[in-house]
Design a protein around this motif. Structure first.
Motif, short mmCIF file in Angstrom:
data_model
loop_
_atom_site.label_atom_id
_atom_site.label_comp_id
_atom_site.label_asym_id
_atom_site.label_seq_id
_atom_site.Cartn_x
_atom_site.Cartn_y
_atom_site.Cartn_z
N CYS A 1 0.82 -1.06 -0.16
CA CYS A 1 -0.05 0.26 0.04
C CYS A 1 0.88 1.35 -0.08
O CYS A 1 1.81 1.52 0.70
N CYS B 1 -7.19 -0.59 0.04
CA CYS B 1 -6.45 -0.94 1.33
C CYS B 1 -7.26 -1.29 2.30
O CYS B 1 -7.94 -0.53 2.82
N CYS C 1 -0.02 3.43 3.72
CA CYS C 1 0.45 2.77 5.01
C CYS C 1 1.55 1.77 4.83
O CYS C 1 2.11 1.32 5.99
N ASN D 1 -6.16 -2.06 5.26
CA ASN D 1 -5.71 -1.61 6.48
C ASN D 1 -6.07 0.04 6.71
O ASN D 1 -6.72 0.29 7.81
N CYS D 2 -5.71 0.99 5.51
CA CYS D 2 -5.86 2.25 5.96
C CYS D 2 -7.05 2.97 4.98
O CYS D 2 -7.34 3.96 5.21
ZN LIG Z 1 -2.91 1.22 3.27
#
Ligand SMILES: [Zn+2]
Ligand SMILES: [Zn+2]
Length: 297
Positions: free
Chosen positions: A243, A262, A246, A264-265
């Motif tokens: 990514c 993403c 992040c 995650n972020c």
């Molecule tokens: Zn990310």
């Protein structure tokens, strides 16, 4: 007989950047060949008619008129014009000092390097899928053992063919470069990664070589083929790479609307941004980290 020595420039990059240019020249070559056979047929007919012109001077002029009328009905006295040469501009390859040849443009070189990296990750993704591990991401249960021998998977066949191609290139390049012969390796993901790592390390030298167009196009074709294979399965929606926001790996996935997100972020990218910001900057560390992250999940 006229010989067509005109052709596309030897300075043109052999990559995808010049596809229109090469298509235009291919069309021109076809048209030029047709023009030459027309000219040859007309000349043959004319020669035959000329041989038949009577020697009697009173009859000859009429015979010549008839000849022109038959051979060149539209524009007596002229053969048809040859086709125009294509005017499509081309992207020049970079001058390579050692060989004196122009091969790839900088953009196509970057694409091929990125393709070598992406091939490693796509192949690992497909391999995990073929091994029956794809359920891990989606929560779907896929049995890993069957009671009857499974028919050979098309993915396994594809990865075998990929490895065969890569191993051939490595063997040929080692011979050409005077490197020690390829160490004996059993087929598999690890052997494939080692071969890809060797080719990536050698990529600049390989791409400097005037004989590299087949290699470069082959790598790009394999990247496209593997990408299609990963997209063809609705369960495999994970996209390889790190990514750009992040910096996590193993977190990118394609959403239903086609954007890459993403997990995650939350960073969202379209396909072009993904190619530019993720794929083209990826190195082998991404592949290794991704494999480790998947193994741990
Ligand atoms: Zn990310
Ligand atoms: Zn190019």
């Amino acid at each position: 007989m006229m010989v067509n020595t005109i052709g596309p420039s030897e300075d043109a990059c052999p990559g995808a950047c010049n596809r229109r240019y090469r298509d235009a020249w291919a069309a021109y070559t076809t048209a030029h060949t047709a023009w030459r056979s027309t000219c040859a047929a007309l000349s043959g007919t004319a020669a035959q008619l000329l041989a038949d012109v009577p020697e009697d001077e009173d009859l000859a002029p009429d015979a010549y008129d008839a000849l022109f009328a038959i051979v060149l009905p539209e524009e007596p006295g002229r053969l048809p014009d040859p086709p125009d040469e294509p005017e499509v501009p081309f992207t020049a390859g970079e001058a390579v000092t050692a060989s004196g040849a122009n091969v790839w443009c900088p953009r196509c070189r970057r694409r091929i390097r990125a393709a070598l990296v992406e091939i490693g990750d796509l192949a690992a993704t497909l391999e995990a899928w073929a091994d029956g591990h794809r359920g891990a991401a989606s929560g779907e249960h896929i049995p890993t053992r069957r009671t009857t021998a499974p028919s050979p998977s098309p993915i396994t066949d594809m990865l075998d063919a990929l490895y065969g191609m890569l191993a051939d290139v490595e063997r040929q390049w080692r011979e050409h470069a005077g490197h020690p012969p390829r160490p004996g390796r059993s087929r598999g993901g690890d052997a494939r990664q080692r071969t890809l790592a060797y080719l990536l390390e050698q990529a600049d030298r390989i791409l400097d070589n005037p004989g590299s167009p087949r290699f470069g196009r082959g790598i790009l074709a394999w990247q496209a083929r593997l990408l299609r294979a990963t997209k063809s399965d609705p369960v495999v929606r994970r996209r390889p790479g790190r990514c750009p926001r992040c910096t996590w790996v193993n977190v990118l996935q394609t959403r239903d609307d086609g954007h890459i997100e993403c997990r995650n972020c939350g960073r969202l990218m379209n396909e072009d941004e993904y190619q530019d910001d993720v794929v083209s900057v990826a190195g082998f560390d991404v592949v290794d980290e991704t494999i480790a992250a998947r193994a741990a999940s």
